[in-house]
Design a protein around this motif. Structure first.
Motif: not given
Length: 541
Positions: A85-100, A192-205
């Motif tokens: 699915y692309g590592r940026k969005r999955v990484f941000q989801l992991a952060i949200v789960v961790f914070l909750v 906030i930082v990852t949303n601004r600086v992470l520019r990784l390939p997006k995958r649609t699969r």
């Protein structure tokens, strides 16, 4: 067959990221890594106080085990999801789960709630650590990765210093609940930082997650952990309950392996194990995890109970371990970038870790803190020599399309070893404490309330008060704990020796100089395990 992933234009395709771009990306990744690393160190110093508040010393190991179990079981899922699915969005989801989960841990009203929320926190933590190194694998070629390895060693070092200090401060001055609440501002900054600086390939699969495989994996590991946790305490080791769990656990893991061979999108592709370097590296991760996590979980407790130091002071006294880890991590990374050679670092590291464990078997009730510092310095230096190098070795050996799942495998096996180690060594410690107290306490006291006396071993405050009122009894208890923790490290030594033997089979493979292989390399079969691009002399034996 799934359609190939489509990607947006990105610097990597044009020949790689610039040094400035890499540093910007790393700033976000290091915040996420700091979040997970801080949680592992900040909790250790507070555990005795948490147990004292909830009066459930019998559940203490599960505060650690629940996190490790959830982290272990979820790590391959995070790695696979990042690949698909692309590592940026999955990484941000992991952060949200961790914070909750962190917020819920801080609000826990009893040990059962805390253990459950620690499990949820472990799910997020498994994603944070595995995805950080997978993203680094996307961004930096293996040959250059050692140059930046020191930054991540610094993150672990800083988190390991700040964690015990912050944990001690919160326990001594505020409340243990703040060790979880502190994650919230750090996690928001990471988002906030990852949303601004992470520019990784997006995958649609279009993909299928192997939920049956995940279920078999969680069930198998849980059975083994339940057996090691409950054996000798809740049930005798020879009882049908414990034997049944020890039999059922491996059977479920065999079922997991069979399922992985059949699944269209396996969580952990078994073909990767045809590569010797992949198999050996993960074997070292698993075996060293047993000794490493098991040892680290109980050192703060030893300092607080036996030496009577505060939670803050116990964090400061672990600084030599962190210094050794940081210095060796930076040094090994720079050497690897300069020469392309990595083969001997896992061997030297596992030997040092084993040496450190042997030294720790000599801890006593009155071991000087200077001697203790020397012991943990050796232990930490060994960890710094090989922990991150194993990830680099595996990433270099596998095709880029399997970077995420291969990276998560190193974390998975280390975490699984750690979960088993923390549980099994915790059981050794508990059994030895009971044995030592029964052997040394006056018969009248054992008959009148030996179990009640044993509770002092898990409450620094109560043990400190006992020193003032009953110094002779206090001495008996700390002697019993010291003998018990010596046995714990003694059990860890032969396990660590297995990692030394495995390290002898590490092979040198040339490190790739680019993450964009030429067509010929891209067409090479994955099972060859040598998809590296030849480079200047120094990359082979």
């Amino acid at each position: 067959m799934s359609a190939p992933a489509t990607t947006t234009s990105n610097p990597a395709e044009a020949g790689g990221f610039t040094h400035r771009q890499i540093l910007a990306i790393m700033s976000g990744l290091m915040l996420g890594l700091f979040l997970a690393a801080l949680d592992q160190t900040i909790v250790a110093t507070a555990l005795p106080t948490i147990v004292g508040d909830f009066h459930r010393s019998d559940l203490l190991p599960w505060v650690i085990t629940a996190y490790l179990l959830a982290s272990t079981a979820s790590t391959p899922l995070w790695g696979k999801a990042g690949d698909l699915y692309g590592r940026k969005r999955v990484f941000q989801l992991a952060i949200v789960v961790f914070l909750v989960a962190s917020a819920l841990c801080g609000a826990s009203r009893n040990m059962y709630e805390l253990i459950a929320f620690r499990g949820l926190q472990g799910i997020g933590g498994g994603g944070l650590i595995s995805l950080v190194f997978a993203i680094i694998g996307d961004v930096i070629p293996p040959r250059e990765r050692g140059r930046y390895q020191g930054y991540f060693g610094a993150v672990f070092g800083i988190a390991s210093v700040v964690g015990p200090l912050a944990g001690g401060f919160f326990v001594d001055s505020l409340s243990w609940r703040y060790i979880f609440y502190i994650n919230l501002p750090i996690g928001l900054a990471a988002l906030i930082v990852t949303n601004r600086v992470l520019r990784l390939p997006k995958r649609t699969r279009k993909v299928l997650i192997d939920w049956w495989g995940a279920l078999l994996l969680v069930a198998g590991v849980s059975c083994i952990l339940l057996a090691t946790q409950s054996g000798g305490t809740d049930y005798p080791w020879g009882s049908w309950q414990i034997i049944g769990l020890f039999v059922l656990g491996p059977l479920l893991l065999v079922g997991f392996a069979i399922r992985e061979k059949m699944a269209p999108e396996p969580i952990l592709p078994l073909d990767l194990f045809r590569m010797q370097i992949f198999t050996v590296s993960n074997t070292i991760s698993f075996v060293s995890g047993i000794a490493m996590f098991g040892a680290l979980a109980f050192l703060p407790q030893y300092l607080q109970l036996v030496h009577g130091v505060s939670a803050t002071e116990s964090g400061l006294l672990l600084l030599p371990l962190l210094i050794g880890l940081l210095v060796m991590s930076i040094s090994s990374g720079r050497y690897i970038s300069a020469t392309g050679r990595y083969r001997w670092f896992p061997l030297a590291g596992t030997i040092l870790v084993t040496t450190g464990l042997i030294l720790l078997t000599h801890l006593g009730a009155h071991t000087s803190l200077a001697v203790f510092s020397l012991y943990v310095l050796v232990f930490g230096a060994g960890l710094g020599l090989f922990m991150q190098v194993l990830t680099l070795i595996v990433q270099n050996a596998v095709p880029m399309k399997q970077m995420g799942v291969a990276t998560s495998s190193v974390t998975f096996f280390r975490s699984m070893g750690g979960a088993i180690g923390a549980s099994a060594l915790g059981a050794v410690l508990t059994a030895q404490i009971s044995y030592q107290l029964e052997r040394t306490l006056p018969p009248k006291l054992v008959a009148g309330g030996g179990n009640k006396v044993a509770q002092f071993v898990l409450s620094p405050q109560a043990l400190d008060a006992l020193k003032q009122t009953h110094p002779a009894l206090h001495e008996i208890i700390i002697q019993a704990y010291s003998h018990a923790i010596d046995r714990l490290f003694l059990v860890a030594v032969p396990v660590s020796i297995l990692s030394v033997i495995a390290a002898l089979f590490i092979k040198q493979v040339k490190l790739r100089v680019s993450n964009v292989p030429p067509p010929a390399a891209a067409a090479a079969p994955a099972s060859a395990g040598t998809d590296a691009v030849p480079l200047a002399p120094g990359g082979t034996n």
